[in-house]
Design a protein around this motif. Structure first.
Motif, PDB file in Angstrom:
ATOM      1  N   LEU A 110     -37.521  31.682  -9.010  1.00 40.63           N
ATOM      2  CA  LEU A 110     -36.505  31.589 -10.071  1.00 40.63           C
ATOM      3  C   LEU A 110     -36.794  30.396 -10.981  1.00 40.63           C
ATOM      4  N   LEU A 111     -37.340  29.333 -10.392  1.00 47.26           N
ATOM      5  CA  LEU A 111     -37.577  28.109 -11.168  1.00 47.26           C
ATOM      6  C   LEU A 111     -38.870  28.185 -11.972  1.00 47.26           C
ATOM      7  N   SER A 112     -39.743  29.148 -11.622  1.00 48.25           N
ATOM      8  CA  SER A 112     -41.055  29.164 -12.274  1.00 48.25           C
ATOM      9  C   SER A 112     -40.958  29.457 -13.769  1.00 48.25           C
ATOM     10  N   SER A 113     -39.880  30.070 -14.200  1.00 45.98           N
ATOM     11  CA  SER A 113     -39.754  30.377 -15.637  1.00 45.98           C
ATOM     12  C   SER A 113     -39.401  29.119 -16.438  1.00 45.98           C
ATOM     13  N   GLY A 114     -39.112  28.034 -15.758  1.00 46.64           N
ATOM     14  CA  GLY A 114     -38.787  26.784 -16.472  1.00 46.64           C
ATOM     15  C   GLY A 114     -37.305  26.600 -16.725  1.00 46.64           C
ATOM     16  N   SER A 115     -36.511  27.637 -16.485  1.00 47.95           N
ATOM     17  CA  SER A 115     -35.066  27.490 -16.706  1.00 47.95           C
ATOM     18  C   SER A 115     -34.398  26.933 -15.439  1.00 47.95           C
ATOM     19  N   THR A 116     -33.118  26.624 -15.556  1.00 46.11           N
ATOM     20  CA  THR A 116     -32.373  26.144 -14.380  1.00 46.11           C
ATOM     21  C   THR A 116     -31.476  27.278 -13.892  1.00 46.11           C
ATOM     22  N   PRO A 117     -31.870  27.940 -12.825  1.00 44.22           N
ATOM     23  CA  PRO A 117     -31.076  29.105 -12.398  1.00 44.22           C
ATOM     24  C   PRO A 117     -29.733  28.706 -11.767  1.00 44.22           C
ATOM     25  N   THR A 118     -28.772  29.609 -11.905  1.00 41.93           N
ATOM     26  CA  THR A 118     -27.497  29.440 -11.200  1.00 41.93           C
ATOM     27  C   THR A 118     -27.471  30.461 -10.071  1.00 41.93           C
ATOM     28  N   VAL A 119     -27.171  29.992  -8.894  1.00 44.36           N
ATOM     29  CA  VAL A 119     -27.249  30.854  -7.708  1.00 44.36           C
ATOM     30  C   VAL A 119     -25.926  30.776  -6.953  1.00 44.36           C
ATOM     31  N   ASP A 120     -25.508  31.911  -6.379  1.00 48.95           N
ATOM     32  CA  ASP A 120     -24.342  31.879  -5.495  1.00 48.95           C
ATOM     33  C   ASP A 120     -24.854  31.507  -4.101  1.00 48.95           C
ATOM     34  N   MET A 121     -24.689  30.244  -3.741  1.00 46.15           N
ATOM     35  CA  MET A 121     -25.272  29.769  -2.483  1.00 46.15           C
ATOM     36  C   MET A 121     -24.591  30.373  -1.256  1.00 46.15           C
ATOM     37  N   GLU A 122     -23.334  30.745  -1.409  1.00 55.10           N
ATOM     38  CA  GLU A 122     -22.660  31.382  -0.267  1.00 55.10           C
ATOM     39  C   GLU A 122     -23.375  32.688   0.086  1.00 55.10           C
ATOM     40  N   LYS A 123     -23.728  33.434  -0.974  1.00 47.84           N
ATOM     41  CA  LYS A 123     -24.409  34.706  -0.741  1.00 47.84           C
ATOM     42  C   LYS A 123     -25.799  34.467  -0.134  1.00 47.84           C
ATOM     43  N   GLU A 124     -26.488  33.456  -0.650  1.00 48.18           N
ATOM     44  CA  GLU A 124     -27.822  33.162  -0.108  1.00 48.18           C
ATOM     45  C   GLU A 124     -27.734  32.804   1.375  1.00 48.18           C
ATOM     46  N   PHE A 125     -26.712  32.001   1.717  1.00 44.67           N
ATOM     47  CA  PHE A 125     -26.567  31.613   3.125  1.00 44.67           C
ATOM     48  C   PHE A 125     -26.221  32.824   3.997  1.00 44.67           C
ATOM     49  N   LEU A 126     -25.440  33.739   3.447  1.00 45.73           N
ATOM     50  CA  LEU A 126     -25.107  34.945   4.219  1.00 45.73           C
ATOM     51  C   LEU A 126     -26.368  35.767   4.488  1.00 45.73           C
ATOM     52  N   ASN A 127     -27.202  35.909   3.444  1.00 40.71           N
ATOM     53  CA  ASN A 127     -28.436  36.680   3.625  1.00 40.71           C
ATOM     54  C   ASN A 127     -29.363  36.019   4.638  1.00 40.71           C
ATOM     55  N   LEU A 128     -29.505  34.712   4.477  1.00 40.01           N
ATOM     56  CA  LEU A 128     -30.375  33.973   5.387  1.00 40.01           C
ATOM     57  C   LEU A 128     -29.850  34.095   6.826  1.00 40.01           C
ATOM     58  N   GLY A 129     -28.535  33.950   6.977  1.00 41.72           N
ATOM     59  CA  GLY A 129     -27.909  34.038   8.304  1.00 41.72           C
ATOM     60  C   GLY A 129     -28.116  35.418   8.911  1.00 41.72           C
ATOM     61  N   LEU A 130     -28.058  36.434   8.088  1.00 38.97           N
ATOM     62  CA  LEU A 130     -28.214  37.798   8.604  1.00 38.97           C
ATOM     63  C   LEU A 130     -29.652  38.036   9.073  1.00 38.97           C
ATOM     64  N   ASP A 131     -30.624  37.563   8.286  1.00 34.90           N
ATOM     65  CA  ASP A 131     -32.026  37.717   8.709  1.00 34.90           C
ATOM     66  C   ASP A 131     -32.259  37.016  10.038  1.00 34.90           C
ATOM     67  N   ILE A 132     -31.707  35.814  10.153  1.00 33.80           N
ATOM     68  CA  ILE A 132     -31.925  35.025  11.371  1.00 33.80           C
ATOM     69  C   ILE A 132     -31.270  35.688  12.574  1.00 33.80           C
ATOM     70  N   ILE A 133     -30.062  36.156  12.420  1.00 34.13           N
ATOM     71  CA  ILE A 133     -29.381  36.742  13.579  1.00 34.13           C
ATOM     72  C   ILE A 133     -30.039  38.071  13.975  1.00 34.13           C
ATOM     73  N   GLY A 134     -30.527  38.819  12.989  1.00 35.18           N
ATOM     74  CA  GLY A 134     -31.227  40.087  13.283  1.00 35.18           C
ATOM     75  C   GLY A 134     -32.464  39.823  14.138  1.00 35.18           C
ATOM     76  N   LEU A 135     -33.224  38.798  13.760  1.00 34.20           N
ATOM     77  CA  LEU A 135     -34.438  38.478  14.518  1.00 34.20           C
ATOM     78  C   LEU A 135     -34.084  37.881  15.886  1.00 34.20           C
ATOM     79  N   GLY A 136     -33.075  37.019  15.914  1.00 37.13           N
ATOM     80  CA  GLY A 136     -32.707  36.354  17.171  1.00 37.13           C
ATOM     81  C   GLY A 136     -32.116  37.316  18.181  1.00 37.13           C
TER      82      GLY A 136
END
Ligand code: HEM
Length: 649
Positions: free
Chosen positions: A261-287
């Protein structure tokens, strides 16, 4: 909430006081006086939400009288054909007048709000009939309004207001239901540790049963004991170390996404709650099953189904009227149809995974499983462990329930901790600097291991402070299996509070964690509090206070260091089995992301709003800009006031 309004709103209330043709006929058949008809919908409500009671209690507060009253004479055959118009009108009048009066009385009780009034009316009528012994005669009583449940403010914040006014044990009445709300560490210790086997999960188990079955969280004590014995050893040290490598790989994917997202040079806005949910889901699926959901970058049908089921669990835990139990609701109500379709997708997936694991079962003793060389283990998941453990022959159904429980319990909770920690940290350059200094020194660009996380006390204190201010979940639920007497706690009645078998209890972690009796500046963000002692002589020796050295080797301040004033992962026998898994996960993710990126809130912190379900999440996401950070760089100091902490007021 919407469903709740629909079910208990004005329309339903009118229906409740004006019987349908069928119910009138039924009453006539039984020879019950129509004027007693108002009790019928309450019986339904009570039966749906609480333990069932003998019908004569429901039909008539005065017992047998009701079956012999005037209605019996009027109801006995042929009355309709012989009645004059005047008699019919009188009958109709007699029939509807109590309903109309009840409506007026409800309006009066609710000071113009019909829903609140009806709730109060139901409370008044049901006292002594549906309510178990909840605290005895001397317990303070709070009269819950329906609008508290349906309004913008989450319910647990109301529980705080009452706690401040009424003390650490009070009775909360909502319509025909009542709960004992507990916010005192001495009483909490009694319920979850000293007398834990007198309590099960009650209402929570009822809500979660269709999703988690008899999984570890909702399980009754008999089912729970052997399953806990089998599951707890699965979280051993070698497993946790292997999991940390996996957390690192999943977090790398998130880092790559932000880099993109940062490679385009702009400053992206991200919903971090959603990112954490996705990350948490990947981790729990593997665990849990060794399955990579890959949800950081894409959405599979299974992920969508998991989110659907999570949403429904949340909906059910915040909906007052369990309409989903009604016959045909699962076919007729669109969201219930979707829920059952989602459940079928997940169950299908779990059943396949379980049958694959069982078909390749290699039975081993516990010791052997815990001492495996994990660098050579291709499937380190909990499922593999539980299937291979010698002597553990859990049915497919039980395994499915346990795995589903861990999938749900271990995903949103950790994401919520990360969300609130980042929210708090983003407002404090002082704590960002402390955390980053540690991360730069101890971890650098590596993936932190267990020892590295031990070397990050500031980061661990920030996570703990976030769990104190935003406990996940904010309320723990229990139901008494036999009569008990709760201790008085601070300022309580000297005789304590008797509770009867079947009594429902809410342990408010939110209140406990923000109690002015056990914390200095309870609504403020001060992670350093966890390295200081705190005592309160008013407890007269019944509460040991907070002592950082009493927590043993724990990675986080816990129920032992706080004598049950801080229970981020519960306490006693039913304490979270995944506490270390989750705490290490949250610490690792924070360390890796903060090392590389700078996150800034896009809006004002005071505009953040809480929404509640099983966990406390944000109402509108955690919107943040993401910038690259130069490791080792100082955090720019800016003029800062107190960190905004969302509070009950
Ligand atoms: C930061 C994340 C987490 C938090 C805040 C958290 C919190 C809690 C709390 C407070 C309880 C006690 C509930 C009660 O007494 O009614 C609990 C129980 C439980 N948690 Fe967690 N949890 C987290 C992560 C996890 C993870 C990652 C797993 C599994 C992989 C997990 C699995 C469970 C299970 C199975 C129970 C029931 C234990 C029993 O009754 O024996 N949790 N959790």
């Amino acid at each position: 909430m919407r469903a709740h309004r629909a079910a208990l709103g004005p329309g339903a209330a009118v229906a409740a006081t004006q019987p349908t043709a069928r119910s009138v006929a039924a009453v006539r058949r039984q020879g019950v006086a129509p004027c007693r008809q108002w009790t019928f919908p309450m019986a339904q409500l009570a039966a749906l939400r609480g333990p069932r009671l003998p019908m004569q209690h429901v039909l008539s507060p005065s017992g047998a009288d009701s079956s012999r009253g005037g209605g019996a004479g009027r109801g006995r055959g042929g009355i309709a054909c012989r009645a004059t118009l005047a008699e019919v009108l009188t009958g109709v009048g007699l029939f509807f007048t109590p309903g109309a009066l009840a409506c007026l009385y409800a309006l009066y009780l609710g000071k113009g709000d019909f829903g609140d009034g009806l709730s109060r009316l139901l409370t008044q009528v049901s006292r002594g009939y549906f309510q178990h012994n909840l605290g005895g005669d001397h317990v303070p009583i709070c009269d819950g309004k329906l609008s508290d449940l349906t309004g913008d403010k989450p319910l647990f914040t109301f529980l705080y207001d009452w706690f401040v006014r009424q003390g650490g044990v009070y009775k909360l009445e909502f319509g025909p239901k009542a709960f004992l709300v507990v916010s005192d560490p001495v009483v909490v210790r009694h319920i979850i540790k000293e007398n834990y086997d007198n309590y099960d999960k009650g209402v929570l188990a009822e809500i979660l049963e269709p999703i988690m079955g008899k999984g570890l969280i909702p399980a009754d004590l008999e089912t729970w004991k052997p399953r806990r014995r089998a599951i707890a050893p699965a979280f051993h040290k070698a497993f946790l170390e292997t999991m940390m490598e996996m957390y690192g790989k999943c977090t790398e994917r998130c880092i790559q996404k932000f880099d993109g997202l940062l490679s385009s040079g702009s400053t992206p806005t991200v919903d971090m709650e959603k990112e954490f949910l996705n990350l948490g889901l990947d981790i729990i699926g593997l665990g849990v099953f060794n399955v990579d959901f890959g949800s950081i970058n894409e959405e599979s049908p299974v992920i969508q189904a998991v989110y659907g089921v999570l949403k429904e669990a949340e909906h059910r835990s915040t909906t007052y009227f369990p309409y989903w139990d009604l016959p045909l609701a699962r076919y007729l109500v669109p969201r219930q149809r979707e829920f059952h379709a989602d459940l079928a997708v997940i169950n299908g997936c779990l059943d396949d995974l379980i049958s694959q694991a069982k078909s390749t079962r290699q039975e081993e003793d516990l010791e052997h499983l815990q001492n495996r060389d994990y660098s050579k283990v291709t499937d380190p998941s909990l499922l593999r462990f539980l299937v291979d453990l010698r002597g553990e022959d859990a049915s497919d159904m039980q395994l499915r329930d346990d795995l589903m429980t861990m999938l749900i319990a271990g995903h949103e909770t950790t994401a919520a901790v990360l969300t609130w920690s980042l929210f708090l940290l983003s407002q404090s350059s002082e704590w960002q600097q402390k955390v980053l200094d540690e991360v730069d020194d101890v971890v650098g660009d590596a993936v932190p291991d267990l020892e590295a996380i031990k070397g990050l006390p500031s980061l661990r204190a920030v996570l703990a402070e976030s769990l104190r201010l935003y406990p996940q979940p904010p309320i723990l639920i229990r139901r008494a299996l036999a009569d008990d007497v709760l201790p008085p706690g601070l300022g309580g009645h000297p005789d304590g509070y008797p509770v009867g078998k079947g009594a429902d209890l809410f342990i408010s972690s939110w209140n406990l964690h923000r109690s002015p009796h056990t914390w200095r500046d309870p609504h403020e963000f001060h992670p350093e509090r966890f390295s200081e002692t705190f005592t309160n002589d008013n407890f007269e020796g019944h509460w040991a206070g907070f002592d950082p050295s009493a927590g043993g080797n724990s990675l986080y301040p816990n129920e032992a260091s706080s004598d049950f004033a801080f229970i981020p992962f519960g306490g006693g026998a039913r304490k979270c089995v995944g506490d270390q898994f989750a705490f290490l996960e949250a610490a690792l993710i924070m360390a890796m992301l903060l090392r590389r990126f700078r996150f800034r809130l896009t809006g004002r912190p005071e505009d953040m709003r809480m929404a509640t379900g099983a966990t406390i999440h944000t109402a509108d996401g955690l919107m943040m800009t993401v910038e690259r950070r130069t490791p080792g760089g100082a955090v720019e100091a800016k003029e800062e006031g107190e960190v905004v902490v969302l509070s009950p007021a």
